[in-house]
Design a protein around this motif. Structure first.
Motif: not given
Ligand code: MN
Ligand code: ATP
Length: 473
Positions: A226, A233, A224
């Motif tokens: 992000e 994360h 991801r």
């Molecule tokens: Mn998320």
């Protein structure tokens, strides 16, 4: 023989040979030796009068040695056995001036910058042996329960997974990109003849297999892009995604709860030493904190997860609890909750788990518009059969749902979400032919690792973390 076997052996003076790395060498006499097979070090006793000065000087932290010796009962306390060295060979020197790891405590940041040497430390040895034990437990759980593992693709041609920003996969030359008549990049000329990305989830493909093999799961890397620099994360992480035909949302919750409890119990039983080490480490770290700032002791916390029934609480009930909570009224939350429909932030999730319920919590029936298109719409027309499992210290550890199995409703949802229906023709077909109720979830492997090891940063439970501006090693 591995040191794991040696430290558990009966000392009868038998002659042994070990190859391992030096953790410490003190008083020119005692080497603490570790080969990675266990968190325990083997104490080697050196007869310094027999060895040359030159050799003794090469026994430094980090050096790799081959040692022959006799295994005897230890004279000192702290270990049952020790090895009386009869022959020492240095296989690989580690210059004490240059070797980055010193026999002292290093910060986690420093060790992250030296991720190539982290496996040689006590803490990371324990973390990564546990990582192995945990992934094994997960495969065992699903195998023993009649699930089939499916390898879903890592390169995906569908851009509708919707779970997050994607990393593009391309072989086009960025200096001379092919353009179409409109002057836009011509993906037809790319390797796959279309735009492709690294997968953010194997769910859609796992669903296809659940509708043929019944009970399946994936356990693979997901990516991801992000830009969230948090302790929860990673840009590359591993996810476990079971998918089961005929399971409704409540069956799905039961499966997730049972699976989590099983794997936690498994490591408590099979990785005792490493968990004890991490437990002791946490106690040591928190000694200086006031009582109310300390986290729950690791082993207690794990038992707390396996021995408690997870609370089931609807999103609507949760909003009521949060709206009337102290931190909301006193404006202590960064994001205040005032109406139904708000997306829950990590601070809210943690309040519910740690302060309000004091148990792991399963939240379900979320507003449709804050969840993905494939989640089954409820009769009320505004909530979907979604569930998140929240854990103390972590927040969301599992995200799952009952999937929309009705062709017309799914088609409608795809349109509402502005997704190109064409790109999901294969997914829609499963709803046209022999569709059925089915459910699944995604369990973040590193978030579970954080919970089990008590490590507070997700970058410290994966061998080589990938995060914004960081892809070293
Ligand atoms: Mn998320
Ligand atoms: P969050 O709101 O915490 O970002 P999410 O809603 O994006 O999570 P899902 O898309 O439901 O998460 O993914 C399923 C699970 O994967 C999560 O419950 C979590 O355990 C894990 N997960 C999600 N994103 C990450 C990430 N960037 N790094 C590590 N684990 C992740």
């Amino acid at each position: 023989m591995d040191i794991k076997q040696i430290v558990a052996a009966e000392p009868t003076g038998q002659s042994l040979e070990v190859r391992a790395w030096v953790r410490t060498f003190r008083s020119n006499r005692f080497i603490a030796l570790n080969d990675g097979s266990t968190s325990q070090n083997l104490q080697v006793v050196v007869d310094f009068e027999r060895e040359s000065e030159a050799l003794l000087r090469r026994i430094t932290t980090g050096a790799c040695l081959r040692i022959k010796g006799d295994l005897v009962e230890s004279q000192g306390k702290g270990q049952k056995v020790e090895l009386m060295a009869t022959e020492i060979e240095v296989l690989g020197d580690a210059d004490a001036e240059e070797y980055p790891l010193q026999p002292k405590k290093h910060s986690m940041e420093f060790l992250r910058e030296n991720a190539h040497l982290r496996p040689r430390t006590q803490t990371f040895g324990a973390v990564f042996r546990l990582r192995h034990g945990l992934q094994f437990a997960i495969h065992k759980y699903f195998n023993d329960n009649g699930f089939f593992m499916v390898h879903t693709p890592i390169i995906t041609g569908s851009d509708a997974e919707g779970a997050g920003e994607m990393f593009r996969v391309s072989t086009l030359d960025p200096k001379t990109p092919p353009l179409n008549d409109k002057g836009e990049l011509n993906w037809k000329e790319d390797f796959f003849g279309k735009e492709t990305n690294l997968t953010v989830s194997g769910q859609l493909e796992a669903e296809l297999f659940a509708l043929g093999l019944g009970k399946v799961y994936t356990f693979g890397p997901t990516f991801r892009a992000e830009n969230s620099n948090t302790t929860r994360h990673l840009a590359e992480f591993w996810m476990i995604e079971p998918e089961v035909a005929f399971n409704d949302l409540f069956d799905n919750m039961e499966l997730a709860e049972d699976c989590l409890k099983y794997v936690i119990r498994y490591v408590m039983e099979h990785c005792k030493d490493d968990l004890q080490l991490l437990h002791d480490r946490q106690q040591e770290e928190e000694k200086s904190l006031p009582q109310d700032k300390r986290a729950m002791p690791l082993l207690e916390k794990l038992a707390f997860a396996t021995d408690n029934e997870f609370v089931r609480c609807s999103y609507t009930e949760a909003i009521d609890i949060l709206r009337n909570s102290k931190p909301n009224k006193k404006k202590k939350f960064k994001y205040l909750i005032d109406e139904w429909g708000a997306d829950l932030q990590s601070e809210h999730e943690r309040f519910l788990v740690e302060k309000h319920f004091g148990k792991p919590v399963i939240l379900y029936d979320y507003p449709a518009n804050i969840k993905a298109f494939y989640m089954r719409l409820n009769e009320d027309g505004k909530t979907v059969r979604a569930m998140d499992i929240l854990f103390p210290g972590i927040g969301e550890i599992v995200g799952g749902s009952q999937r929309e199995e009705r062709f017309d409703v799914l088609k409608q949802k795809i349109a509402e979400f502005g997704i190109d229906e064409e790109s999901l023709w294969w997914y829609l077909q499963t709803r046209k032919f022999g569709t059925c109720v089915h459910s699944g979830f995604g369990l973040g492997f590193e978030r579970l690792m954080n919970f089990i090891t008590g490590m507070t940063n997700i970058r410290d439970v994966i061998p080589f973390p990938r995060s914004p501006k960081n892809a070293e090693f």
